[in-house]
Design a protein around this motif. Structure first.
Motif: not given
Length: 67
Positions: A1-16
């Motif tokens: 399974m691929i771990d998307y958490s690091n990129r997701a955290r950065q993308d969420a911060d960027d979107l906010y």
């Protein structure tokens, strides 16, 4: 399974920062993230975004109590 958490955290911060965290919106950031991420990455990003939004909202609320 691929771990998307690091990129997701950065993308969420960027979107906010590109939307709710500023006056107006930065459509370039939204388009870049939505166009380049797969379904699973976007799901992880949306989950992280909810956490970011909650943390910021809670922090502002706590600060307003003491000010």
């Amino acid at each position: 399974m691929i771990d998307y958490s690091n990129r997701a955290r950065q993308d969420a911060d960027d979107l906010y920062k590109a939307g709710a965290g500023k006056w107006g919106t930065d459509e370039r950031t939204f388009n870049a993230i939505f166009a380049r991420r797969n379904y699973y990455q976007l799901r992880a990003t949306f989950e992280e975004y909810q956490k970011v939004k909650f943390i910021v909202y809670s922090s502002k609320r706590i600060c307003s109590i003491f000010l």
